[in-house]
Scaffold this motif. Structure first.
Motif, PDB file in Angstrom:
ATOM      1  N   ASP A 247       0.836  -1.209   0.000  1.00 13.61           N
ATOM      2  CA  ASP A 247       0.000   0.000   0.000  1.00 13.61           C
ATOM      3  C   ASP A 247       0.863   1.249   0.000  1.00 13.61           C
ATOM      4  O   ASP A 247       1.900   1.286   0.688  1.00 13.61           O
ATOM      5  CB  ASP A 247      -0.890   0.009   1.245  1.00 13.61           C
ATOM      6  CG  ASP A 247      -1.864  -1.154   1.249  1.00 13.61           C
ATOM      7  OD1 ASP A 247      -2.777  -1.148   0.412  1.00 13.61           O
ATOM      8  OD2 ASP A 247      -1.690  -2.081   2.066  1.00 13.61           O
ATOM      9  N   PRO A 248       0.409   2.306  -0.696  1.00 12.66           N
ATOM     10  CA  PRO A 248       1.177   3.564  -0.690  1.00 12.66           C
ATOM     11  C   PRO A 248       1.438   4.072   0.726  1.00 12.66           C
ATOM     12  O   PRO A 248       2.486   4.664   0.988  1.00 12.66           O
ATOM     13  CB  PRO A 248       0.280   4.528  -1.476  1.00 12.66           C
ATOM     14  CG  PRO A 248      -0.546   3.654  -2.368  1.00 12.66           C
ATOM     15  CD  PRO A 248      -0.771   2.385  -1.595  1.00 12.66           C
TER      16      PRO A 248
ATOM     17  N   ALA B  50      -6.298   0.716  -7.055  1.00  9.68           N
ATOM     18  CA  ALA B  50      -7.150  -0.148  -6.246  1.00  9.68           C
ATOM     19  C   ALA B  50      -8.355   0.610  -5.690  1.00  9.68           C
ATOM     20  O   ALA B  50      -9.511   0.244  -5.921  1.00  9.68           O
ATOM     21  CB  ALA B  50      -6.319  -0.752  -5.113  1.00  9.68           C
ATOM     22  N   VAL B  51      -8.097   1.694  -4.975  1.00 11.88           N
ATOM     23  CA  VAL B  51      -9.198   2.460  -4.370  1.00 11.88           C
ATOM     24  C   VAL B  51      -9.991   3.181  -5.466  1.00 11.88           C
ATOM     25  O   VAL B  51     -11.227   3.106  -5.521  1.00 11.88           O
ATOM     26  CB  VAL B  51      -8.653   3.488  -3.345  1.00 11.88           C
ATOM     27  CG1 VAL B  51      -9.770   4.396  -2.848  1.00 11.88           C
ATOM     28  CG2 VAL B  51      -7.979   2.788  -2.166  1.00 11.88           C
TER      29      VAL B  51
ATOM     30  N   TYR C  34      -3.327  12.099 -17.350  1.00 12.84           N
ATOM     31  CA  TYR C  34      -2.643  13.281 -16.795  1.00 12.84           C
ATOM     32  C   TYR C  34      -1.213  13.404 -17.281  1.00 12.84           C
ATOM     33  O   TYR C  34      -0.600  14.469 -17.161  1.00 12.84           O
ATOM     34  CB  TYR C  34      -2.662  13.241 -15.255  1.00 12.84           C
ATOM     35  CG  TYR C  34      -1.731  12.226 -14.626  1.00 12.84           C
ATOM     36  CD1 TYR C  34      -0.375  12.525 -14.422  1.00 12.84           C
ATOM     37  CD2 TYR C  34      -2.179  10.972 -14.251  1.00 12.84           C
ATOM     38  CE1 TYR C  34       0.477  11.588 -13.852  1.00 12.84           C
ATOM     39  CE2 TYR C  34      -1.337  10.040 -13.677  1.00 12.84           C
ATOM     40  CZ  TYR C  34      -0.004  10.349 -13.483  1.00 12.84           C
ATOM     41  OH  TYR C  34       0.847   9.427 -12.935  1.00 12.84           O
TER      42      TYR C  34
ATOM     43  N   ILE D 112      -2.758  17.915  -9.890  1.00  7.52           N
ATOM     44  CA  ILE D 112      -4.009  17.221 -10.240  1.00  7.52           C
ATOM     45  C   ILE D 112      -5.140  17.702  -9.323  1.00  7.52           C
ATOM     46  O   ILE D 112      -6.244  18.008  -9.769  1.00  7.52           O
ATOM     47  CB  ILE D 112      -3.810  15.689 -10.176  1.00  7.52           C
ATOM     48  CG1 ILE D 112      -2.834  15.253 -11.283  1.00  7.52           C
ATOM     49  CG2 ILE D 112      -5.136  14.956 -10.289  1.00  7.52           C
ATOM     50  CD1 ILE D 112      -2.550  13.766 -11.364  1.00  7.52           C
TER      51      ILE D 112
ATOM     52  N   SER E  29       1.297  11.700  -4.991  1.00  7.09           N
ATOM     53  CA  SER E  29       2.324  12.436  -5.753  1.00  7.09           C
ATOM     54  C   SER E  29       3.310  13.141  -4.817  1.00  7.09           C
ATOM     55  O   SER E  29       4.350  13.624  -5.264  1.00  7.09           O
ATOM     56  CB  SER E  29       1.679  13.449  -6.710  1.00  7.09           C
ATOM     57  OG  SER E  29       1.091  14.505  -5.979  1.00  7.09           O
TER      58      SER E  29
ATOM     59  N   VAL F 284      -9.330   5.155   6.777  1.00 10.11           N
ATOM     60  CA  VAL F 284     -10.148   3.933   6.787  1.00 10.11           C
ATOM     61  C   VAL F 284     -10.174   3.283   8.173  1.00 10.11           C
ATOM     62  O   VAL F 284     -11.164   2.626   8.541  1.00 10.11           O
ATOM     63  CB  VAL F 284      -9.664   2.949   5.702  1.00 10.11           C
ATOM     64  CG1 VAL F 284      -8.288   2.385   6.012  1.00 10.11           C
ATOM     65  CG2 VAL F 284     -10.665   1.826   5.499  1.00 10.11           C
TER      66      VAL F 284
HETATM   67  N1  LIG Z   1      -6.975   7.499   3.726  1.00  6.07           N
HETATM   68  C1  LIG Z   1      -6.994   6.168   3.775  1.00  6.07           C
HETATM   69  O1  LIG Z   1      -7.444   5.548   4.739  1.00  6.07           O
HETATM   70  C2  LIG Z   1      -6.424   5.421   2.607  1.00  6.07           C
HETATM   71  C3  LIG Z   1      -6.561   4.023   2.516  1.00  6.07           C
HETATM   72  C4  LIG Z   1      -6.060   3.381   1.377  1.00  6.07           C
HETATM   73  C5  LIG Z   1      -5.422   4.129   0.383  1.00  6.07           C
HETATM   74  N2  LIG Z   1      -5.287   5.474   0.535  1.00  6.07           N
HETATM   75  C6  LIG Z   1      -4.651   6.309  -0.494  1.00  6.07           C
HETATM   76  O2  LIG Z   1      -5.334   6.079  -1.717  1.00  6.07           O
HETATM   77  C7  LIG Z   1      -4.447   6.318  -2.801  1.00  6.07           C
HETATM   78  C8  LIG Z   1      -4.493   5.118  -3.755  1.00  6.07           C
HETATM   79  O3  LIG Z   1      -4.037   3.963  -3.066  1.00  6.07           O
HETATM   80  P1  LIG Z   1      -4.171   2.524  -3.724  1.00  6.07           P
HETATM   81  O4  LIG Z   1      -3.866   1.541  -2.670  1.00  6.07           O
HETATM   82  O5  LIG Z   1      -5.468   2.448  -4.431  1.00  6.07           O
HETATM   83  O6  LIG Z   1      -2.961   2.506  -4.755  1.00  6.07           O
HETATM   84  P2  LIG Z   1      -3.067   2.370  -6.338  1.00  6.07           P
HETATM   85  O7  LIG Z   1      -3.904   3.506  -6.807  1.00  6.07           O
HETATM   86  O8  LIG Z   1      -3.489   0.999  -6.682  1.00  6.07           O
HETATM   87  O9  LIG Z   1      -1.560   2.549  -6.826  1.00  6.07           O
HETATM   88  C9  LIG Z   1      -0.960   3.774  -6.815  1.00  6.07           C
HETATM   89  C10 LIG Z   1      -1.202   4.537  -8.152  1.00  6.07           C
HETATM   90  O10 LIG Z   1      -0.962   5.905  -7.926  1.00  6.07           O
HETATM   91  C11 LIG Z   1      -0.583   6.509  -9.129  1.00  6.07           C
HETATM   92  N3  LIG Z   1       0.561   7.390  -8.896  1.00  6.07           N
HETATM   93  C12 LIG Z   1       1.744   7.081  -8.326  1.00  6.07           C
HETATM   94  N4  LIG Z   1       2.548   8.160  -8.288  1.00  6.07           N
HETATM   95  C13 LIG Z   1       1.848   9.174  -8.858  1.00  6.07           C
HETATM   96  C14 LIG Z   1       2.140  10.534  -9.117  1.00  6.07           C
HETATM   97  N5  LIG Z   1       3.312  11.089  -8.763  1.00  6.07           N
HETATM   98  N6  LIG Z   1       1.198  11.287  -9.724  1.00  6.07           N
HETATM   99  C15 LIG Z   1       0.004  10.742 -10.076  1.00  6.07           C
HETATM  100  N7  LIG Z   1      -0.329   9.463  -9.864  1.00  6.07           N
HETATM  101  C16 LIG Z   1       0.591   8.686  -9.256  1.00  6.07           C
HETATM  102  C17 LIG Z   1      -0.206   5.385 -10.108  1.00  6.07           C
HETATM  103  O11 LIG Z   1      -1.235   5.317 -11.092  1.00  6.07           O
HETATM  104  P3  LIG Z   1      -1.065   6.084 -12.524  1.00  6.07           P
HETATM  105  O12 LIG Z   1      -0.416   5.092 -13.422  1.00  6.07           O
HETATM  106  O13 LIG Z   1      -2.452   6.425 -12.859  1.00  6.07           O
HETATM  107  O14 LIG Z   1      -0.158   7.243 -12.274  1.00  6.07           O
HETATM  108  C18 LIG Z   1      -0.231   4.142  -9.241  1.00  6.07           C
HETATM  109  O15 LIG Z   1      -0.633   3.005  -9.961  1.00  6.07           O
HETATM  110  C19 LIG Z   1      -3.073   6.563  -2.186  1.00  6.07           C
HETATM  111  O16 LIG Z   1      -2.860   7.949  -2.121  1.00  6.07           O
HETATM  112  C20 LIG Z   1      -3.201   5.978  -0.798  1.00  6.07           C
HETATM  113  O17 LIG Z   1      -2.300   6.560   0.112  1.00  6.07           O
HETATM  114  C21 LIG Z   1      -5.772   6.122   1.632  1.00  6.07           C
END
Ligand SMILES: NC(=O)c1ccc[n+]([C@@H]2O[C@H](COP(=O)([O-])OP(=O)(O)OC[C@H]3O[C@@H](n4cnc5c(N)ncnc54)[C@H](OP(=O)(O)O)[C@@H]3O)[C@@H](O)[C@H]2O)c1
Length: 336
Positions: A47-48, A159-160, A200, A231, A252, A279
């Motif tokens: 996870d990020p 994923a999200v 983007y 973005i 980012s 979450v």
């Molecule tokens: N608040 C919470 O409780 C919670 C829980 C889970 C996840 N999150 C957040 O949700 C977001 C997505 O998480 P996920 O687990 O679903 O991961 P994900 O989207 O499956 O994977 C990360 C994606 O982010 C994009 N990315 C990476 N670096 C970037 C950049 N510099 N600029 C633009 N896009 C970039 C890439 O897609 P592209 O190829 O489209 O660039 C990458 O495939 C993250 O920010 C994570 O921290 C938050």
């Protein structure tokens, strides 16, 4: 006790993590004490958020201590037990580490799971785990969608984001997704049912603002924000009156000093709100979220993609896919 390969955090990354920040070591598993059980980890969720846990910074969770395994949600099977309720052969899920074996204890974060309840046991790390619950509660609770509204999802092919887009359609909204590259954009509209997709890559803030305005000529009512930076700023410029911004992530900015949002004035102009979501606040309601999403998954209204890489020796490369954008869906590492 068996040997245990462990993916350790050796030093705190300075910007983008490099291979040398980690080490794969082999250690003995400890002898179990009363109330403990040994878990053979089968899958680790990548996870990020794990990037933030590597920093020595105040957050909603303590930093991963150096020379400890990189913290991750894992699915595994109890191998030995001195704990009631955790018999050998029981599938479990918990917040453990990227390692072959973890020690769980009664009253800890590890809970039994039933693989018969889901199509694939890995779904406990995707649709029916934190990812799916982030999408479900983040969208419905934090963003409060109304039928007919326009929803902008950033990080939309991830994923999200991919789940949020599908929830937006179920809620009767128009869904616009932003992702990196033509292939991911084709997946947004072709597989996840977004009404429009914006690539983007290669676009500055002005070009992104224009692209969003073209895709959402009547403006944006909800932003589900996963990315931040230009973005987010481009999205803010397209807000409607009383819009809601659900701040889920800022990927980012995870490896760089934060640029921050510069168009916050738009929140005043549009009497809009921005609200962070975590979450972990919804753990007690995960059952409710899973019950809502199960029929949508069963009927195909929601599809979930899992990107599974194999081998603990590939943990670094698999983790870095999240920042290179080379994961196609929920990033998971298969450990067995
Ligand atoms: N608040 C919470 O409780 C919670 C829980 C889970 C996840 N999150 C957040 O949700 C977001 C997505 O998480 P996920 O687990 O679903 O991961 P994900 O989207 O499956 O994977 C990360 C994606 O982010 C994009 N990315 C990476 N670096 C970037 C950049 N510099 N600029 C633009 N896009 C970039 C890439 O897609 P592209 O190829 O489209 O660039 C990458 O495939 C993250 O920010 C994570 O921290 C938050």
């Amino acid at each position: 006790m068996p040997e245990n390969r462990r993916f350790l955090l050796r030093r705190r990354p300075d910007g983008e993590p490099v291979r040398e920040d980690f080490a794969l070591v082999t250690q003995q598993t400890p002898v179990l004490a009363d109330g403990q059980f040994l878990i053979r980890n089968h899958y680790a969720s990548l996870d990020p958020a794990m990037r933030g846990w590597m920093d020595d910074a105040e957050s909603y969770m303590p930093p991963i201590p150096l020379d400890n395994p990189v913290r991750a949600s894992t699915i595994g099977m109890v191998e030995e037990s001195r704990a009631e309720g955790f018999a050998p052969g029981q599938w479990v899920m918990g917040l453990n580490g990227i390692e072959d074996y973890s020690v769980g204890m009664v009253g800890g974060f590890t809970q039994p799971i039933d693989p018969a309840m889901v199509p694939q046991v890995t779904n406990y790390l995707s649709l029916f785990g934190a990812v799916g619950m982030t999408a479900y509660f983040g969208f419905f609770d934090v963003c409060e969608p109304q039928k007919g509204e326009t929803v902008l999802v950033t990080g939309a092919a991830g994923a999200v984001g991919s789940i949020v887009g599908q929830l937006a359609k179920i809620a009767g909204c128009r869904a616009i997704g932003i992702a990196g590259g033509p292939e991911k954009c084709a997946r947004l509209t072709g597989r996840y049912g977004f009404d429009a997709a914006i690539d983007y890559r290669g676009k500055d803030e002005a070009a992104l603002t224009h692209a969003i305005a073209q895709a959402a000529p009547d403006g944006v009512d909800i932003i589900f924000e996963n990315v931040g930076g230009i973005i987010l700023d481009a999205g803010l410029t397209n807000l409607n009156l009383h819009a809601r911004v659900g701040l889920c992530g800022l990927i980012s900015e995870y490896n760089t000093p934060p640029r921050g949002a510069r168009n916050l004035w738009q929140l005043i102009v549009n009497r809009a709100s921005i609200r962070g979501l975590l979450v972990a606040d919804y753990v007690a309601r995960f059952g409710e979220g899973a019950a809502k999403m199960a029929p949508w998954a069963a009927s195909g209204q929601i599809v979930i993609d899992e990107h599974i890489d194999e081998g603990i020796e590939n943990a670094y490369d698999a983790f870095m896919r999240l920042f290179a954008g080379t994961n196609q869906g929920k990033m998971i590492l298969k450990l067995t």
